[in-house]
Design a protein around this motif. Sequence first.
Motif, PDB file in Angstrom:
ATOM      1  N   VAL A  19     -12.730  -7.333 -77.102  1.00 60.26           N
ATOM      2  CA  VAL A  19     -12.568  -7.861 -75.439  1.00 60.26           C
ATOM      3  C   VAL A  19     -13.679  -7.136 -75.091  1.00 60.26           C
ATOM      4  O   VAL A  19     -14.770  -6.402 -76.023  1.00 60.26           O
ATOM      5  CB  VAL A  19     -11.477  -6.616 -74.846  1.00 60.26           C
ATOM      6  CG1 VAL A  19     -12.116  -6.061 -73.144  1.00 60.26           C
ATOM      7  CG2 VAL A  19     -10.524  -6.288 -74.980  1.00 60.26           C
ATOM      8  N   SER A  66      -8.304   0.105 -75.068  1.00 59.15           N
ATOM      9  CA  SER A  66      -7.919   1.743 -74.972  1.00 59.15           C
ATOM     10  C   SER A  66      -8.326   3.105 -75.662  1.00 59.15           C
ATOM     11  O   SER A  66      -8.619   4.199 -74.648  1.00 59.15           O
ATOM     12  CB  SER A  66      -6.552   1.641 -75.173  1.00 59.15           C
ATOM     13  OG  SER A  66      -6.436   2.006 -76.773  1.00 59.15           O
ATOM     14  N   SER A  69     -11.582   3.228 -72.831  1.00 60.07           N
ATOM     15  CA  SER A  69     -11.866   3.088 -71.408  1.00 60.07           C
ATOM     16  C   SER A  69     -12.085   4.378 -70.156  1.00 60.07           C
ATOM     17  O   SER A  69     -12.315   4.268 -69.235  1.00 60.07           O
ATOM     18  CB  SER A  69     -10.183   2.624 -71.226  1.00 60.07           C
ATOM     19  OG  SER A  69      -9.461   4.018 -70.718  1.00 60.07           O
ATOM     20  N   ARG A 101     -14.174  -8.820 -65.857  1.00 59.62           N
ATOM     21  CA  ARG A 101     -13.132  -9.735 -65.958  1.00 59.62           C
ATOM     22  C   ARG A 101     -13.666 -10.778 -66.542  1.00 59.62           C
ATOM     23  O   ARG A 101     -13.348 -11.549 -65.970  1.00 59.62           O
ATOM     24  CB  ARG A 101     -12.846 -10.038 -64.360  1.00 59.62           C
ATOM     25  CG  ARG A 101     -11.638  -8.710 -63.655  1.00 59.62           C
ATOM     26  CD  ARG A 101     -11.766  -8.782 -62.146  1.00 59.62           C
ATOM     27  NE  ARG A 101     -11.438  -7.510 -61.738  1.00 59.62           N
ATOM     28  CZ  ARG A 101     -11.869  -6.986 -61.183  1.00 59.62           C
ATOM     29  NH1 ARG A 101     -12.233  -7.306 -60.070  1.00 59.62           N
ATOM     30  NH2 ARG A 101     -11.165  -5.816 -60.452  1.00 59.62           N
ATOM     31  N   LEU A 105     -10.320  -9.931 -71.440  1.00 57.13           N
ATOM     32  CA  LEU A 105      -9.841  -9.107 -71.110  1.00 57.13           C
ATOM     33  C   LEU A 105      -7.860  -9.630 -70.787  1.00 57.13           C
ATOM     34  O   LEU A 105      -7.363  -8.292 -70.941  1.00 57.13           O
ATOM     35  CB  LEU A 105      -9.873  -8.551 -69.882  1.00 57.13           C
ATOM     36  CG  LEU A 105      -9.015  -6.879 -69.160  1.00 57.13           C
ATOM     37  CD1 LEU A 105      -9.704  -5.950 -69.759  1.00 57.13           C
ATOM     38  CD2 LEU A 105     -10.503  -6.757 -68.111  1.00 57.13           C
ATOM     39  N   ILE A 106      -7.879 -10.685 -70.108  1.00 52.06           N
ATOM     40  CA  ILE A 106      -6.224 -10.709 -70.210  1.00 52.06           C
ATOM     41  C   ILE A 106      -5.611 -10.765 -71.218  1.00 52.06           C
ATOM     42  O   ILE A 106      -4.204 -10.540 -71.449  1.00 52.06           O
ATOM     43  CB  ILE A 106      -6.321 -12.397 -69.594  1.00 52.06           C
ATOM     44  CG1 ILE A 106      -7.313 -11.943 -67.834  1.00 52.06           C
ATOM     45  CG2 ILE A 106      -5.119 -12.960 -69.501  1.00 52.06           C
ATOM     46  CD1 ILE A 106      -7.627 -13.429 -66.821  1.00 52.06           C
ATOM     47  N   TRP A 108      -6.272  -9.428 -74.387  1.00 46.77           N
ATOM     48  CA  TRP A 108      -5.259  -8.129 -74.158  1.00 46.77           C
ATOM     49  C   TRP A 108      -4.436  -7.816 -73.138  1.00 46.77           C
ATOM     50  O   TRP A 108      -3.786  -6.508 -74.102  1.00 46.77           O
ATOM     51  CB  TRP A 108      -7.125  -7.368 -73.982  1.00 46.77           C
ATOM     52  CG  TRP A 108      -6.605  -5.279 -74.147  1.00 46.77           C
ATOM     53  CD1 TRP A 108      -7.119  -4.898 -75.641  1.00 46.77           C
ATOM     54  CD2 TRP A 108      -6.267  -4.667 -73.147  1.00 46.77           C
ATOM     55  NE1 TRP A 108      -6.703  -3.724 -75.209  1.00 46.77           N
ATOM     56  CE2 TRP A 108      -6.465  -3.446 -74.408  1.00 46.77           C
ATOM     57  CE3 TRP A 108      -6.852  -4.565 -71.643  1.00 46.77           C
ATOM     58  CZ2 TRP A 108      -6.231  -2.123 -73.364  1.00 46.77           C
ATOM     59  CZ3 TRP A 108      -6.188  -3.860 -71.346  1.00 46.77           C
ATOM     60  CH2 TRP A 108      -5.851  -2.407 -72.542  1.00 46.77           C
ATOM     61  N   ALA A 109      -4.625  -7.404 -72.177  1.00 46.68           N
ATOM     62  CA  ALA A 109      -3.242  -6.965 -71.505  1.00 46.68           C
ATOM     63  C   ALA A 109      -1.764  -7.539 -71.850  1.00 46.68           C
ATOM     64  O   ALA A 109      -1.205  -7.151 -71.750  1.00 46.68           O
ATOM     65  CB  ALA A 109      -4.347  -7.328 -70.060  1.00 46.68           C
ATOM     66  N   GLU A 110      -2.125  -9.013 -72.400  1.00 44.26           N
ATOM     67  CA  GLU A 110      -0.807  -9.877 -72.087  1.00 44.26           C
ATOM     68  C   GLU A 110       0.094  -8.936 -74.303  1.00 44.26           C
ATOM     69  O   GLU A 110       0.862  -8.907 -73.755  1.00 44.26           O
ATOM     70  CB  GLU A 110      -1.144 -11.039 -72.326  1.00 44.26           C
ATOM     71  CG  GLU A 110      -1.568 -11.470 -70.730  1.00 44.26           C
ATOM     72  CD  GLU A 110      -1.695 -13.229 -70.928  1.00 44.26           C
ATOM     73  OE1 GLU A 110      -2.447 -13.539 -72.265  1.00 44.26           O
ATOM     74  OE2 GLU A 110      -1.794 -14.167 -69.725  1.00 44.26           O
ATOM     75  N   LEU A 112      -1.115  -5.760 -75.117  1.00 42.26           N
ATOM     76  CA  LEU A 112      -0.503  -4.746 -74.447  1.00 42.26           C
ATOM     77  C   LEU A 112       1.001  -4.684 -73.905  1.00 42.26           C
ATOM     78  O   LEU A 112       1.975  -3.635 -73.990  1.00 42.26           O
ATOM     79  CB  LEU A 112      -1.593  -3.932 -73.839  1.00 42.26           C
ATOM     80  CG  LEU A 112      -1.560  -2.834 -73.334  1.00 42.26           C
ATOM     81  CD1 LEU A 112      -1.614  -1.736 -74.593  1.00 42.26           C
ATOM     82  CD2 LEU A 112      -2.319  -2.031 -72.152  1.00 42.26           C
ATOM     83  N   ALA A 113       1.219  -5.970 -73.266  1.00 42.82           N
ATOM     84  CA  ALA A 113       2.491  -5.501 -72.441  1.00 42.82           C
ATOM     85  C   ALA A 113       3.634  -6.210 -72.886  1.00 42.82           C
ATOM     86  O   ALA A 113       4.835  -5.975 -72.563  1.00 42.82           O
ATOM     87  CB  ALA A 113       2.196  -7.147 -70.381  1.00 42.82           C
TER      88      ALA A 113
END
Length: 114
Positions: A19, A66, A69, A101, A105-106, A108-110, A112-113
């Motif tokens: 990221v 993370s 952050s 953004r 980053l997207i 990374w969030a995916e 993580l989810a």
Amino acid sequence: MGTSDVGVLWLDAVTRDGVTITVNAAARTAVVDPEAHASYPGAPGAAVLAAVEAEIRAYVGRHDLSRLSGRGDLLRGPGDGTLRWGVEVTLVALTLVKARRRKDLIRWAERLAS
């Protein structure tokens, strides 16, 4: 040799998990090899700034988003800092860590989810 404090604003770096972030930081440095320091091309002080930026990018590259952050300090004792261009970085305090953004980053969030 004496120490000096350096501020770094809006430095882009990439975390270990890919990221791109922007950081602001304050660093404490010392010139430990005046000959290497003087041989660095550019304006006076450019070697110090280059060493600080390299140390911050290396630190960010060793950590996942993370971990970065929030506000955090990278503390180093004498002799443990990056010795580059005759400059030792002995303390770095990250004062701002901001993820932009972007697609990384997207992703990374995916991850993580899931």
